[in-house]
Design a protein around this motif. Structure first.
Motif, PDB file in Angstrom:
ATOM      1  N   SER A  55     -23.827 -32.729 -13.318  1.00  0.00           N
ATOM      2  CA  SER A  55     -22.720 -33.598 -13.710  1.00  0.00           C
ATOM      3  C   SER A  55     -23.191 -34.644 -14.717  1.00  0.00           C
ATOM      4  O   SER A  55     -24.388 -34.814 -14.964  1.00  0.00           O
ATOM      5  CB  SER A  55     -22.139 -34.300 -12.478  1.00  0.00           C
ATOM      6  OG  SER A  55     -23.060 -35.261 -11.991  1.00  0.00           O
ATOM      7  N   PHE A  56     -22.222 -35.383 -15.285  1.00  0.00           N
ATOM      8  CA  PHE A  56     -22.559 -36.452 -16.223  1.00  0.00           C
ATOM      9  C   PHE A  56     -23.383 -37.547 -15.544  1.00  0.00           C
ATOM     10  O   PHE A  56     -24.160 -38.245 -16.184  1.00  0.00           O
ATOM     11  CB  PHE A  56     -21.279 -37.053 -16.818  1.00  0.00           C
ATOM     12  CG  PHE A  56     -20.568 -36.136 -17.771  1.00  0.00           C
ATOM     13  CD1 PHE A  56     -21.137 -35.790 -18.987  1.00  0.00           C
ATOM     14  CD2 PHE A  56     -19.329 -35.608 -17.447  1.00  0.00           C
ATOM     15  CE1 PHE A  56     -20.487 -34.936 -19.869  1.00  0.00           C
ATOM     16  CE2 PHE A  56     -18.662 -34.756 -18.326  1.00  0.00           C
ATOM     17  CZ  PHE A  56     -19.249 -34.418 -19.537  1.00  0.00           C
ATOM     18  N   GLU A  57     -23.190 -37.687 -14.224  1.00  0.00           N
ATOM     19  CA  GLU A  57     -23.937 -38.701 -13.474  1.00  0.00           C
ATOM     20  C   GLU A  57     -25.349 -38.235 -13.125  1.00  0.00           C
ATOM     21  O   GLU A  57     -26.144 -38.993 -12.571  1.00  0.00           O
ATOM     22  CB  GLU A  57     -23.194 -39.061 -12.186  1.00  0.00           C
ATOM     23  CG  GLU A  57     -21.852 -39.756 -12.387  1.00  0.00           C
ATOM     24  CD  GLU A  57     -20.748 -38.787 -12.770  1.00  0.00           C
ATOM     25  OE1 GLU A  57     -20.925 -37.571 -12.516  1.00  0.00           O
ATOM     26  OE2 GLU A  57     -19.730 -39.228 -13.323  1.00  0.00           O
ATOM     27  N   GLY A  58     -25.652 -36.963 -13.413  1.00  0.00           N
ATOM     28  CA  GLY A  58     -26.982 -36.441 -13.138  1.00  0.00           C
ATOM     29  C   GLY A  58     -27.146 -35.806 -11.776  1.00  0.00           C
ATOM     30  O   GLY A  58     -28.253 -35.438 -11.389  1.00  0.00           O
ATOM     31  N   THR A  59     -26.046 -35.666 -11.028  1.00  0.00           N
ATOM     32  CA  THR A  59     -26.124 -35.020  -9.721  1.00  0.00           C
ATOM     33  C   THR A  59     -25.914 -33.518  -9.862  1.00  0.00           C
ATOM     34  O   THR A  59     -25.184 -33.059 -10.739  1.00  0.00           O
ATOM     35  CB  THR A  59     -25.065 -35.593  -8.760  1.00  0.00           C
ATOM     36  OG1 THR A  59     -23.763 -35.421  -9.339  1.00  0.00           O
ATOM     37  CG2 THR A  59     -25.309 -37.074  -8.513  1.00  0.00           C
ATOM     38  N   GLN A  60     -26.564 -32.769  -8.973  1.00  0.00           N
ATOM     39  CA  GLN A  60     -26.486 -31.312  -9.030  1.00  0.00           C
ATOM     40  C   GLN A  60     -25.495 -30.784  -8.003  1.00  0.00           C
ATOM     41  O   GLN A  60     -25.522 -31.161  -6.845  1.00  0.00           O
ATOM     42  CB  GLN A  60     -27.860 -30.692  -8.757  1.00  0.00           C
ATOM     43  CG  GLN A  60     -27.849 -29.169  -8.759  1.00  0.00           C
ATOM     44  CD  GLN A  60     -29.197 -28.573  -8.416  1.00  0.00           C
ATOM     45  OE1 GLN A  60     -29.843 -27.968  -9.247  1.00  0.00           O
ATOM     46  NE2 GLN A  60     -29.634 -28.745  -7.179  1.00  0.00           N
ATOM     47  N   LYS A  61     -24.611 -29.897  -8.444  1.00  0.00           N
ATOM     48  CA  LYS A  61     -23.666 -29.230  -7.562  1.00  0.00           C
ATOM     49  C   LYS A  61     -23.962 -27.737  -7.581  1.00  0.00           C
ATOM     50  O   LYS A  61     -23.982 -27.113  -8.638  1.00  0.00           O
ATOM     51  CB  LYS A  61     -22.228 -29.488  -8.033  1.00  0.00           C
ATOM     52  CG  LYS A  61     -21.183 -28.545  -7.450  1.00  0.00           C
ATOM     53  CD  LYS A  61     -21.075 -28.643  -5.945  1.00  0.00           C
ATOM     54  CE  LYS A  61     -20.058 -27.645  -5.396  1.00  0.00           C
ATOM     55  NZ  LYS A  61     -20.093 -27.568  -3.923  1.00  0.00           N
TER      56      LYS A  61
END
Length: 230
Positions: free
Chosen positions: A68-74
């Motif tokens: 994501s743009f926030e740097g979290t992985q989904k």
């Protein structure tokens, strides 16, 4: 050109993208197909990398994830042997992969050249229509799966995940190999790792499952199926 052994050709022929392709056209596709061996943790492709191939997994497991743009992985999906991935990206004409693909274990992947495959579909309206029909059915199933998961709680999602690899109607005690860390499976079914652990504990306390490091023992699949309709 790499010559594929019969095992790999059979794996391709068993997949919906290739089962209706004529022999001559299949030979054309094979000219653009190669085997890739990955070690656990190795990246197959990255987000925004040019999309020139799609893939069929022969051995191991592949994690498909989105940053994501926030740097979290989904974790979007966990690919099992026999399944293709990135074909929708190719058929939609996207220039880059919108996701990442990484080996969760040692893996063997068939890399299929997109240009060769699209060339075959362009030259055969019959093959193209059959592939579109099978692809539409697959996308319909995926949309139903997304809707089903979004409308239900963590227990429902986890039970559904466990039952995916158990033959329908089976009542025998069954070992489900996880093949991925529990936190990754939690992301795959859209729950937090903490919720995932609590749900496992609850099902274990109800004596429906037994939890081990690398597998989960489903003691009676029929009882889990009943819980989906409560």
């Amino acid at each position: 050109m790499q010559v594929l052994n019969p095992e790999y050709k059979e794996a391709m022929r068993s997949n919906y993208l290739f089962m209706d392709i004529e022999e001559g056209d299949f030979a054309t596709i094979l000219q653009g197909t190669s085997v890739c061996e990955l070690s656990a943790g190795e990246i197959l492709f990255s987000q925004k990398q040019p999309a020139t191939e799609f893939f069929l997994l022969v051995e191991g497991k592949i994690k498909i994830s989105l940053l994501s743009f926030e740097g979290t992985q989904k974790v979007v999906d966990i690919i099992n042997p026999g399944n293709t991935f990135a074909e929708v990206i190719i058929l939609n004409g996207m220039e880059g992969y919108p996701v990442n693909a990484k080996a969760l274990s040692n893996a063997k992947v068939l890399r299929i050249n997109a240009e060769k495959y699209i060339q075959v579909l362009s030259n055969s309206s019959e093959a193209c229509l059959k592939v579109i029909g099978r692809l539409s059915a697959r996308l319909h199933w995926l949309m139903n799966e997304m809707e089903r998961l979004s409308l239900h709680n963590a227990s429902y999602r986890l039970i559904s995940y466990l039952l995916e690899d158990i033959p329908h109607g089976s009542v025998e005690e069954t070992k489900v190999i996880l093949g991925a860390p529990k936190r990754i499976i939690a992301s795959r079914i859209s729950v937090t790792p903490e919720t995932f652990s609590r749900t496992l504990k609850s099902l274990s306390q109800d004596e429906l499952i037994e939890v081990y490091d690398e597998h989960i023992l489903v003691k009676d699949p029929s009882k889990l199926r009943e819980m989906l309709f409560i």
